[in-house]
Scaffold this motif. Structure first.
Motif, PDB file in Angstrom:
ATOM      1  N   LYS A  93      31.631  38.436  54.519  1.00 19.41           N
ATOM      2  CA  LYS A  93      32.530  38.238  53.389  1.00 19.41           C
ATOM      3  C   LYS A  93      33.856  38.937  53.649  1.00 19.41           C
ATOM      4  O   LYS A  93      34.114  40.042  53.162  1.00 19.41           O
ATOM      5  CB  LYS A  93      31.815  38.764  52.149  1.00 19.41           C
ATOM      6  CG  LYS A  93      32.247  38.134  50.889  1.00 19.41           C
ATOM      7  CD  LYS A  93      31.469  37.063  50.269  1.00 19.41           C
ATOM      8  CE  LYS A  93      32.295  36.292  49.270  1.00 19.41           C
ATOM      9  NZ  LYS A  93      33.739  36.421  49.325  1.00 19.41           N
ATOM     10  N   ALA A  94      34.710  38.261  54.438  1.00 15.89           N
ATOM     11  CA  ALA A  94      35.990  38.875  54.814  1.00 15.89           C
ATOM     12  C   ALA A  94      37.135  38.456  53.890  1.00 15.89           C
ATOM     13  O   ALA A  94      38.265  38.885  54.091  1.00 15.89           O
ATOM     14  CB  ALA A  94      36.322  38.520  56.258  1.00 15.89           C
ATOM     15  N   ALA A  95      36.854  37.605  52.900  1.00 18.65           N
ATOM     16  CA  ALA A  95      37.928  37.152  52.006  1.00 18.65           C
ATOM     17  C   ALA A  95      38.398  38.262  51.085  1.00 18.65           C
ATOM     18  O   ALA A  95      37.634  39.152  50.720  1.00 18.65           O
ATOM     19  CB  ALA A  95      37.445  35.971  51.164  1.00 18.65           C
ATOM     20  N   ALA A  98      40.389  37.827  44.522  1.00 18.45           N
ATOM     21  CA  ALA A  98      41.141  38.448  43.429  1.00 18.45           C
ATOM     22  C   ALA A  98      40.167  39.074  42.440  1.00 18.45           C
ATOM     23  O   ALA A  98      39.157  38.468  42.083  1.00 18.45           O
ATOM     24  CB  ALA A  98      41.996  37.405  42.718  1.00 18.45           C
ATOM     25  N   ASP A  99      40.460  40.284  42.023  1.00 16.31           N
ATOM     26  CA  ASP A  99      39.581  40.961  41.065  1.00 16.31           C
ATOM     27  C   ASP A  99      39.669  40.341  39.675  1.00 16.31           C
ATOM     28  O   ASP A  99      38.714  40.391  38.913  1.00 16.31           O
ATOM     29  CB  ASP A  99      39.945  42.441  40.978  1.00 16.31           C
ATOM     30  CG  ASP A  99      39.607  43.176  42.272  1.00 16.31           C
ATOM     31  OD1 ASP A  99      38.617  42.777  42.926  1.00 16.31           O
ATOM     32  OD2 ASP A  99      40.334  44.121  42.629  1.00 16.31           O
ATOM     33  N   PRO A 125      33.909  37.237  39.086  1.00 16.91           N
ATOM     34  CA  PRO A 125      32.605  37.694  39.547  1.00 16.91           C
ATOM     35  C   PRO A 125      32.751  38.355  40.914  1.00 16.91           C
ATOM     36  O   PRO A 125      33.643  37.994  41.680  1.00 16.91           O
ATOM     37  CB  PRO A 125      31.793  36.398  39.666  1.00 16.91           C
ATOM     38  CG  PRO A 125      32.800  35.312  39.811  1.00 16.91           C
ATOM     39  CD  PRO A 125      34.004  35.768  39.044  1.00 16.91           C
ATOM     40  N   ILE A 127      31.443  38.248  44.240  1.00 18.79           N
ATOM     41  CA  ILE A 127      30.608  37.301  44.992  1.00 18.79           C
ATOM     42  C   ILE A 127      29.663  38.039  45.926  1.00 18.79           C
ATOM     43  O   ILE A 127      28.477  37.726  46.013  1.00 18.79           O
ATOM     44  CB  ILE A 127      31.491  36.306  45.781  1.00 18.79           C
ATOM     45  CG1 ILE A 127      32.470  35.614  44.840  1.00 18.79           C
ATOM     46  CG2 ILE A 127      30.617  35.274  46.498  1.00 18.79           C
ATOM     47  CD1 ILE A 127      33.584  34.852  45.552  1.00 18.79           C
ATOM     48  N   GLY A 149      29.890  42.990  54.380  1.00 15.59           N
ATOM     49  CA  GLY A 149      31.055  43.014  53.506  1.00 15.59           C
ATOM     50  C   GLY A 149      32.207  43.724  54.191  1.00 15.59           C
ATOM     51  O   GLY A 149      32.025  44.431  55.187  1.00 15.59           O
ATOM     52  N   PHE A 150      33.372  43.541  53.655  1.00 18.58           N
ATOM     53  CA  PHE A 150      34.552  44.254  54.136  1.00 18.58           C
ATOM     54  C   PHE A 150      35.049  45.155  53.010  1.00 18.58           C
ATOM     55  O   PHE A 150      34.856  44.845  51.835  1.00 18.58           O
ATOM     56  CB  PHE A 150      35.658  43.271  54.533  1.00 18.58           C
ATOM     57  CG  PHE A 150      35.541  42.820  55.956  1.00 18.58           C
ATOM     58  CD1 PHE A 150      34.492  42.001  56.343  1.00 18.58           C
ATOM     59  CD2 PHE A 150      36.458  43.227  56.906  1.00 18.58           C
ATOM     60  CE1 PHE A 150      34.360  41.593  57.661  1.00 18.58           C
ATOM     61  CE2 PHE A 150      36.336  42.822  58.232  1.00 18.58           C
ATOM     62  CZ  PHE A 150      35.298  42.008  58.609  1.00 18.58           C
ATOM     63  N   ALA A 151      35.673  46.242  53.380  1.00 19.14           N
ATOM     64  CA  ALA A 151      36.227  47.118  52.360  1.00 19.14           C
ATOM     65  C   ALA A 151      37.585  47.619  52.833  1.00 19.14           C
ATOM     66  O   ALA A 151      37.694  48.196  53.914  1.00 19.14           O
ATOM     67  CB  ALA A 151      35.292  48.295  52.108  1.00 19.14           C
ATOM     68  N   LYS A 164      29.973  51.087  48.281  1.00 22.86           N
ATOM     69  CA  LYS A 164      29.969  49.611  48.204  1.00 22.86           C
ATOM     70  C   LYS A 164      28.730  49.018  48.843  1.00 22.86           C
ATOM     71  O   LYS A 164      28.144  48.062  48.338  1.00 22.86           O
ATOM     72  CB  LYS A 164      31.209  49.043  48.903  1.00 22.86           C
ATOM     73  CG  LYS A 164      32.315  48.764  47.928  1.00 22.86           C
ATOM     74  CD  LYS A 164      33.596  48.355  48.570  1.00 22.86           C
ATOM     75  CE  LYS A 164      34.713  48.828  47.657  1.00 22.86           C
ATOM     76  NZ  LYS A 164      36.028  48.555  48.171  1.00 22.86           N
TER      77      LYS A 164
HETATM   78  O1  C5P Z   1      35.071  45.872  45.915  1.00 21.60           O
HETATM   79  P1  C5P Z   1      35.951  45.318  46.965  1.00 21.60           P
HETATM   80  O2  C5P Z   1      36.772  44.139  46.518  1.00 21.60           O
HETATM   81  O3  C5P Z   1      36.763  46.308  47.716  1.00 21.60           O
HETATM   82  O4  C5P Z   1      34.888  44.764  48.026  1.00 21.60           O
HETATM   83  C1  C5P Z   1      35.307  44.139  49.172  1.00 21.60           C
HETATM   84  C2  C5P Z   1      34.235  43.198  49.634  1.00 21.60           C
HETATM   85  O5  C5P Z   1      33.677  42.476  48.529  1.00 21.60           O
HETATM   86  C3  C5P Z   1      34.760  42.136  50.561  1.00 21.60           C
HETATM   87  O6  C5P Z   1      33.727  41.815  51.471  1.00 21.60           O
HETATM   88  C4  C5P Z   1      35.079  41.002  49.619  1.00 21.60           C
HETATM   89  O7  C5P Z   1      35.080  39.753  50.271  1.00 21.60           O
HETATM   90  C5  C5P Z   1      33.972  41.108  48.601  1.00 21.60           C
HETATM   91  N1  C5P Z   1      34.338  40.679  47.242  1.00 21.60           N
HETATM   92  C6  C5P Z   1      33.731  39.554  46.695  1.00 21.60           C
HETATM   93  N2  C5P Z   1      34.030  39.173  45.410  1.00 21.60           N
HETATM   94  C7  C5P Z   1      34.913  39.879  44.678  1.00 21.60           C
HETATM   95  C8  C5P Z   1      35.519  41.026  45.215  1.00 21.60           C
HETATM   96  C9  C5P Z   1      35.212  41.394  46.507  1.00 21.60           C
HETATM   97  O8  C5P Z   1      32.931  38.921  47.366  1.00 21.60           O
HETATM   98  N3  C5P Z   1      35.177  39.480  43.450  1.00 21.60           N
END
Ligand code: C5P
Length: 231
Positions: A93-95, A98-99, A125, A127, A149-151, A164
């Motif tokens: 999950k490198a995307a 948007a929060d 949500p 993801i 996941g990426f952070a 995380k």
């Molecule tokens: O919590 P944060 O956004 O820093 O977490 C980063 C990781 O969570 C990434 O791998 C990102 O793709 C994933 N992510 C996600 N859905 C979101 C927010 C972040 O899948 N709404």
């Protein structure tokens, strides 16, 4: 050419930023270029995996030889990812999701007025967390995807990465200190550390995003080996 340690594996990668519509001509997004996720997809492809790349907004062309699924918003990305989960072995999950998204999307272009405008935002949500929860709820014996996941952090990288990893129930977290020289959005290099449930797995030096991707895929290949894996 080269060894194909991921032959027969299905890898799903998300990359780029999401686009959250305000009205037909306006949106909220972020600086994600898609480069890190694309490099991951390429490295998986080169190791023999069948790759699906779910991509939002990106500044560069996606690699050849992977199935590209174009999405825009976080909600679309979530749908594209969740419906494919039962068939995948690895999720990266490198995307940059948007929060928040606008609470309402206007169907017509919003008109200018002399009044101040307040845009109400609602949380998207998470993801990655939903993937982790989906996996945790899987019955024993069912296909269990390996989740990465990426952070992107600016302070206390290790603490936030491990937090995380636990909260989102990932197998690995790739953390980058986006304030470090040569790390972060847009550029072709990155500086990352990889964490697993037991703590630091590997601290990588300044490398091209392609080389970072190669090292991450090598870790994934070792971790998902049917025998002798360290999963
Ligand atoms: O919590 P944060 O956004 O820093 O977490 C980063 C990781 O969570 C990434 O791998 C990102 O793709 C994933 N992510 C996600 N859905 C979101 C927010 C972040 O899948 N709404």
């Amino acid at each position: 050419t080269g060894p194909k340690p991921l032959a027969g594996k299905r890898v799903l990668v998300t990359a780029g930023g999401t686009v959250e519509r305000i009205d037909p001509v306006r949106y909220i997004t972020n600086d994600s270029s898609g480069k890190m996720g694309f490099a991951i997809a390429e490295a998986a492809r080169d190791r023999g995996a069948q790759v699906t790349l779910v991509v939002g907004k990106a500044d560069v062309e996606p690699p050849n030889g992977v199935d590209v699924v174009a999405v825009r918003s976080a909600l679309e990305m979530r749908e594209a990812v969740m419906e494919r989960l039962p068939d995948v072995d690895v999720v990266v999950k490198a995307a940059a999701v948007a929060d928040y998204r606008p609470a309402r999307q206007a169907t017509e272009k919003m008109k200018k007025s002399a009044e101040a405008l307040t845009l109400e935002l609602v949380p998207n949500p998470d993801i990655l967390q939903e993937i982790g929860e989906w996996k945790a709820a899987r019955e024993v014996g069912a296909r269990q995807p390996f989740i990465i996941g990426f952070a992107a952090e600016t302070t206390d990288v290790e603490k936030h990465a491990l937090d995380k990893l636990k909260r989102k129930k990932c197998d690995l977290i790739v953390a980058n200190d986006v304030t470090a020289e040569g790390a972060g959005f847009g550029i072709d290099t990155n500086v990352v550390s990889v964490y697993g449930p037991a703590g630091l797995v590997e601290k990588l030096p300044l490398l091209s995003k392609k080389d970072v991707a190669g090292r991450i895929l090598d870790l994934i290949a070792v971790s998902t080996r049917p025998t002798g894996g360290n999963k």
